[in-house]
Design a protein around this motif. Structure first.
Motif, PDB file in Angstrom:
ATOM      1  N   LYS A 190      29.045  47.284  49.411  1.00  0.00           N
ATOM      2  CA  LYS A 190      29.045  46.103  48.711  1.00  0.00           C
ATOM      3  C   LYS A 190      30.388  45.772  48.223  1.00  0.00           C
ATOM      4  O   LYS A 190      30.592  46.746  46.619  1.00  0.00           O
ATOM      5  CB  LYS A 190      28.161  46.048  47.084  1.00  0.00           C
ATOM      6  CG  LYS A 190      27.718  45.562  46.536  1.00  0.00           C
ATOM      7  CD  LYS A 190      26.348  44.626  47.387  1.00  0.00           C
ATOM      8  CE  LYS A 190      26.520  43.725  46.547  1.00  0.00           C
ATOM      9  NZ  LYS A 190      25.102  42.653  46.603  1.00  0.00           N
TER      10      LYS A 190
ATOM     11  N   ALA B  17      28.025  38.271  53.805  1.00  0.00           N
ATOM     12  CA  ALA B  17      28.395  39.626  53.229  1.00  0.00           C
ATOM     13  C   ALA B  17      27.742  40.784  53.897  1.00  0.00           C
ATOM     14  O   ALA B  17      26.825  40.058  54.973  1.00  0.00           O
ATOM     15  CB  ALA B  17      28.212  40.069  51.781  1.00  0.00           C
ATOM     16  N   ASN B  18      28.382  42.100  54.361  1.00  0.00           N
ATOM     17  CA  ASN B  18      28.006  43.116  55.597  1.00  0.00           C
ATOM     18  C   ASN B  18      27.407  44.391  54.761  1.00  0.00           C
ATOM     19  O   ASN B  18      27.449  44.735  54.986  1.00  0.00           O
ATOM     20  CB  ASN B  18      29.164  43.196  56.484  1.00  0.00           C
ATOM     21  CG  ASN B  18      28.560  43.433  57.194  1.00  0.00           C
ATOM     22  OD1 ASN B  18      27.146  43.487  57.262  1.00  0.00           O
ATOM     23  ND2 ASN B  18      28.878  43.791  58.437  1.00  0.00           N
ATOM     24  N   CYS B  19      25.944  43.909  53.842  1.00  0.00           N
ATOM     25  CA  CYS B  19      26.114  45.206  52.747  1.00  0.00           C
ATOM     26  C   CYS B  19      25.317  46.055  53.815  1.00  0.00           C
ATOM     27  O   CYS B  19      24.041  45.398  54.604  1.00  0.00           O
ATOM     28  CB  CYS B  19      25.264  45.020  51.678  1.00  0.00           C
ATOM     29  SG  CYS B  19      26.405  43.867  50.724  1.00  0.00           S
TER      30      CYS B  19
ATOM     31  N   CYS C  29      24.054  35.012  55.255  1.00  0.00           N
ATOM     32  CA  CYS C  29      24.424  35.603  53.825  1.00  0.00           C
ATOM     33  C   CYS C  29      26.098  35.878  54.722  1.00  0.00           C
ATOM     34  O   CYS C  29      25.515  36.480  55.338  1.00  0.00           O
ATOM     35  CB  CYS C  29      23.887  36.880  53.445  1.00  0.00           C
ATOM     36  SG  CYS C  29      25.563  37.360  52.052  1.00  0.00           S
TER      37      CYS C  29
ATOM     38  N   PRO D 148      22.791  40.357  57.365  1.00  0.00           N
ATOM     39  CA  PRO D 148      23.458  40.514  58.643  1.00  0.00           C
ATOM     40  C   PRO D 148      23.440  40.666  59.407  1.00  0.00           C
ATOM     41  O   PRO D 148      24.159  39.898  60.646  1.00  0.00           O
ATOM     42  CB  PRO D 148      24.641  41.700  58.279  1.00  0.00           C
ATOM     43  CG  PRO D 148      23.909  41.520  56.047  1.00  0.00           C
ATOM     44  CD  PRO D 148      22.670  41.862  56.282  1.00  0.00           C
TER      45      PRO D 148
ATOM     46  N   PHE E 211      22.923  48.646  53.561  1.00  0.00           N
ATOM     47  CA  PHE E 211      21.627  48.979  53.434  1.00  0.00           C
ATOM     48  C   PHE E 211      20.337  47.354  53.923  1.00  0.00           C
ATOM     49  O   PHE E 211      19.808  47.385  53.797  1.00  0.00           O
ATOM     50  CB  PHE E 211      21.491  49.054  52.105  1.00  0.00           C
ATOM     51  CG  PHE E 211      21.600  47.899  51.276  1.00  0.00           C
ATOM     52  CD1 PHE E 211      20.909  46.870  50.801  1.00  0.00           C
ATOM     53  CD2 PHE E 211      22.867  48.041  50.508  1.00  0.00           C
ATOM     54  CE1 PHE E 211      21.687  46.203  50.292  1.00  0.00           C
ATOM     55  CE2 PHE E 211      23.764  47.430  49.767  1.00  0.00           C
ATOM     56  CZ  PHE E 211      23.445  46.446  49.203  1.00  0.00           C
TER      57      PHE E 211
ATOM     58  N   ARG F  44      25.699  36.740  43.885  1.00  0.00           N
ATOM     59  CA  ARG F  44      26.474  37.521  43.203  1.00  0.00           C
ATOM     60  C   ARG F  44      26.897  37.194  42.167  1.00  0.00           C
ATOM     61  O   ARG F  44      28.281  36.191  41.948  1.00  0.00           O
ATOM     62  CB  ARG F  44      26.997  37.375  45.198  1.00  0.00           C
ATOM     63  CG  ARG F  44      26.537  37.975  46.070  1.00  0.00           C
ATOM     64  CD  ARG F  44      27.495  38.071  47.246  1.00  0.00           C
ATOM     65  NE  ARG F  44      29.401  38.637  46.845  1.00  0.00           N
ATOM     66  CZ  ARG F  44      29.609  39.729  47.390  1.00  0.00           C
ATOM     67  NH1 ARG F  44      28.062  40.704  48.226  1.00  0.00           N
ATOM     68  NH2 ARG F  44      30.056  40.450  46.843  1.00  0.00           N
TER      69      ARG F  44
HETATM   70  S1  SF4 Z   1      22.483  41.980  50.150  1.00  0.00           S
HETATM   71 FE1  SF4 Z   1      24.795  41.807  50.739  1.00  0.00          FE
HETATM   72  S2  SF4 Z   1      24.661  41.084  52.625  1.00  0.00           S
HETATM   73 FE2  SF4 Z   1      22.587  41.170  51.521  1.00  0.00          FE
HETATM   74  S3  SF4 Z   1      22.251  39.057  51.125  1.00  0.00           S
HETATM   75 FE3  SF4 Z   1      22.521  40.714  49.176  1.00  0.00          FE
HETATM   76  S4  SF4 Z   1      24.900  40.150  49.354  1.00  0.00           S
HETATM   77 FE4  SF4 Z   1      24.318  39.322  51.628  1.00  0.00          FE
END
Ligand code: SF4
Length: 578
Positions: A308, A198-200, A196, A206, A202, A271
C-alpha cells in the motif's frame, strides 16, 4: 429486439457467516445488474434474486424457482458466499437436472478449476468480465449450438471428464456500450470506472481487472443516476475502487449532477493521493457526504508488506481537506498483519488522533483467492485451492502464520475500535470547516447528519462512545449557526424533549416550523411539545393540518382528552397563543 424463450435467474447467494457490517454485503453486486441488462436487451426474461437481503426461507425460494422455471441460473460468487452458491446449485439440480448452472464473479473466476473439479452441480464458470460471455453462453445453449461453446472466450467448462478453460476475452473497450441497467432495475450501488492501477497485496482487484482502468463517460454515469432518481432513489454508493482517479472526470460528473438539478446524496471510495480540495469541493456541491480511504496501517513497514504505497502526509492532507469541505472522512484499517506489534497499534491510535476520522472500519487481514497474499501463502505452505473444501468463508492471515498469536490479534482489534470510539466525540468537536458562504447550507447539512448519527443513528447504539447526546447537541447547534437546517431544528427539539425540557425545545421547534412550514416531522414534533406544555388546542390545530396517520390520530386523541379534562376542571387552563 428478438423475444427469447429462455428465462434466466440471476442469484446473489447467501454468505456463510454473519458480519459486523452486514450492510456491506446486503446489496446485489453491480455486475449482476449489468449481466441482467445485457440479457434483457437481448430479449430474455430475467429475474434477480438477492439472498442476502432479509434471507427468505429456503422452501419459499425453491417454490419461487419452481414457478419461474428458469432454463439457466447464474450465480454471483465472492469467496465468502461460494458455499451458499453451491448449496443453491445443488437444490436447483435436484429440482431439475436440466437447468444450466453458471458461476461467475471474483470468487469463481480464480477458483474455476477447484469448483468444476469438486462440484458437479456447477456446469460452467464465467471468468472475468462476464456480461457478454454469459449472454453468448446462454444464446448458444438456447440454440443448441453446443459446438460454439468452447469457442467462447473467458469460459471454464468440463471436457473429456476434466475442467478446462478457454482464453480470456479482451475487456470491453467502451463501457458506455453496455446497456444502462437503470432502464430495468432500481439499485443504489453504481460505478464510474472498472479497475484500479494499484497493486495492493491483499486486494483482488489487480488480478481481476489486471490493473487497467476504464471509465464510463460522465454523461452515461449521470444518465444512470437520473434514471434511478426517476425510480425514487436519492442515496447512492459510488462503488469504484478509486472514484477520484481522474480529476477531470470527477469534476465533469459533479458539474453534470449539479446542472441537471439532481437532489441526491452519495458516498464514495477513494485514495488519499488522488484528492485535492478543489475536487472535494465539487464532490460536496454535488451531494457527496462520505469518502472512505484505505489507510490500512500507520506503520510504513506494514504498509510496505501490504504494498500500500501511500504517504502519511497525503493521509493527513486528504483527511483535513475532506473534513474542511464538510464530507465525512472514513478510514479503513487492517490489523493482524505480519509486523504488527503493540507499537504499530499505538501508531494507528496516534494517527487517528492526528487525522480525526469521523468513521472507521477495522478489518483483520484475510486471505482471499485472487490476491497476491493468497498466492504467496499457497507457495509458502504447499497448500492448494482444496483448502476451500472446508465450510469456511475465508482464512484469517494470522491463522496461517505460526508466528502470530490469535489473542494478541483480537486484542489489537478491540483496542483499535475502543480507541476510535473513545476519541470520536473529540474528533466531532474539532471540525474546522471552509469559511465560504456558498458552503454554509452544506455545512449545516453535514453537521446535522453527524449529530443524528450520534443521537439516533449508528453511533447512538455503541456503548463505548462517550458523551453521545452532548456531542449531538453541540453539532445541532453548530449546524444552526451555519443555516436554518430542518434536520438540526428537529434533532435539537427532540433531544431537548427527551431531556424533559419542553420549554427549551419550544424555541428551535418554533424557528424550525417558521423556516420549514411544510416539514411534517417538525410540525408533529412541535405539536407534541405543545401537548407536553398543556397547549392542547394549539397542538390540535397544528395536527389537523397534517396528513392523518396512526401517530397523528394518537396525538389528536391526546389533545381532545387534554381539552376535555381542562374544560371540566375548575382550574383555568393555561392561555394559548395561535
Ligand atoms: S486496495 Fe489497493 S489495489 Fe485494491 S482497489 Fe484499493 S488501491 Fe486498488
Amino acid at each position: 429486439m428478438n423475444v427469447r424463450k429462455w428465462k434466466i435467474l440471476l442469484v446473489y447467494p447467501p454468505f456463510l457467516e454473519q458480519r459486523i457490517h452486514e450492510d456491506e454485503i446486503r446489496s446485489l453486486p453491480m455486475g449482476l445488474y449489468y449481466v441482467a441488462a445485457v440479457l434483457k436487451n437481448d430479449g430474455y426474461e430475467v429475474v434477480l434474486l438477492n439472498l442476502n437481503d432479509g434471507k427468505p426461507p429456503i422452501a419459499q425460494i425453491m417454490e419461487m424457482i419452481q414457478q419461474f422455471r428458469p432454463a439457466a441460473v447464474g450465480f454471483s460468487i465472492l469467496n465468502a458466499n461460494r458455499w451458499g452458491g453451491i448449496d443453491m446449485a445443488r437444490r436447483i439440480k435436484a429440482l431439475d437436472p436440466g437447468i444450466v448452472t453458471v458461476f461467475g464473479g471474483v470468487g469463481a473466476s480464480t477458483l474455476w478449476e477447484h469448483l468444476l473439479t469438486h462440484f458437479p452441480e456447477i456446469d460452467y464458470v464465467v471468468i472475468g468480465e462476464g456480461e457478454y460471455t454469459f449472454r453468448d453462453l446462454v444464446r448458444s445453449l438456447e440454440q443448441g449450438a453446443l459446438g460454439d461453446i468452447d469457442r467462447l472466450g473467458g469460459l471454464a467448462l468440463r471436457k473429456d471428464g476434466g475442467p478446462t478453460r478457454t482464453p480470456s476475452e479482451p475487456f470491453i473497450a467502451d463501457l458506455d456500450e453496455l446497456p444502462d441497467p437503470s432502464r430495468y432495475f432500481s439499485y443504489q450501488h453504481l460505478s464510474l470506472t472498472r479497475g484500479c492501477p494499484a497493486n495492493c497485496r491483499f486486494c483482488g482487484s489487480p488480478d481481476f481487472w489486471r490493473r487497467k482502468v476504464r471509465w464510463h463517460s460522465p454523461g452515461y454515469f449521470v444518465d444512470q443516476i437520473e434514471g434511478l432518481v426517476a425510480r425514487g432513489i436519492s442515496f447512492f454508493y459510488f462503488s469504484d475502487d478509486t472514484f477520484t482517479l481522474r480529476k477531470k472526470a470527477v469534476v465533469a460528473v459533479c458539474r453534470e449532477i449539479i446542472d441537471r438539478g439532481l437532489d441526491i446524496h452519495w458516498a464514495a471510495i477513494s485514495r488519499v493521493d488522488t484528492v485535492d480540495e478543489e475536487t472535494l469541493g465539487w464532490m460536496r456541491r454535488a451531494g457527496c457526504i462520505q469518502i472512505s480511504y484505505g489507510i490500512e496501517s500507520a506503520n510504513r513497514e506494514v504498509r510496505r508488506f501490504l504494498d500500500k504505497h501511500i504517504h502519511l502526509d497525503d493521509v493527513r492532507a486528504a483527511f483535513a481537506a475532506t473534513r474542511r469541505c464538510g464530507i465525512l472522512p472514513r478510514a479503513y484499517f487492517i490489523y493482524g498483519c505480519p509486523g504488527d506489534t503493540d507499537q504499530t497499534l499505538q501508531e494507528a491510535l496516534d494517527l487517528m488522533n492526528d487525522i480525526k476520522p469521523l468513521g472507521a472500519i477495522f478489518y483483520i487481514l484475510d486471505l482471499f483467492p485472487g490476491t497476491r497474499l493468497y498466492a504467496d501463502y499457497l507457495a509458502r505452505s504447499g497448500q492448494t485451492d482444496d483448502i476451500w473444501l472446508a465450510p469456511i468463508e475465508d482464512i484469517l492471515y494470522f491463522e496461517a502464520d505460526p508466528g502470530m498469536d490469535r489473542e494478541t490479534v483480537r486484542e489489537h482489534g478491540r483496542l483499535l475500535r475502543d480507541g476510535f470510539h473513545r476519541m470520536l466525540p473529540r474528533f466531532a468537536a474539532d471540525i474546522q470547516l471552509l469559511d465560504d458562504p456558498e458552503f454554509y447550507p452544506l455545512h449545516a447539512d453535514f453537521l446535522s447528519r453527524l449529530a443524528m448519527t450520534f443521537h439516533k443513528g449508528d453511533y447512538a447504539r455503541i456503548p463505548a462512545i462517550p458523551q453521545k447526546r452532548r456531542t449531538a447537541e453541540m453539532l445541532y447547534r453548530r449546524a444552526l449557526d451555519y443555516a436554518p437546517d430542518a434536520r438540526a431544528f428537529l434533532g435539537l427539539g427532540m433531544l431537548l424533549q427527551e431531556r424533559g425540557d419542553f420549554a427549551a425545545a419550544a424555541d428551535p421547534l418554533a424557528r424550525g416550523v417558521r423556516h420549514h412550514p411544510e416539514d411534517e416531522a417538525l410540525q408533529t414534533c412541535t405539536a407534541v411539545n405543545d401537548i407536553h406544555q398543556g397547549a392542547y388546542r394549539q397542538a390540535l390545530r397544528r395536527l389537523r393540518r397534517l396528513k392523518e396517520t396512526p401517530a397523528i390520530r394518537h396525538w389528536m386523541a391526546q389533545c381532545r382528552r387534554g381539552i376535555g379534562e381542562a374544560d371540566s376542571s375548575s382550574v383555568p387552563s393555561a392561555p394559548e397563543s395561535e
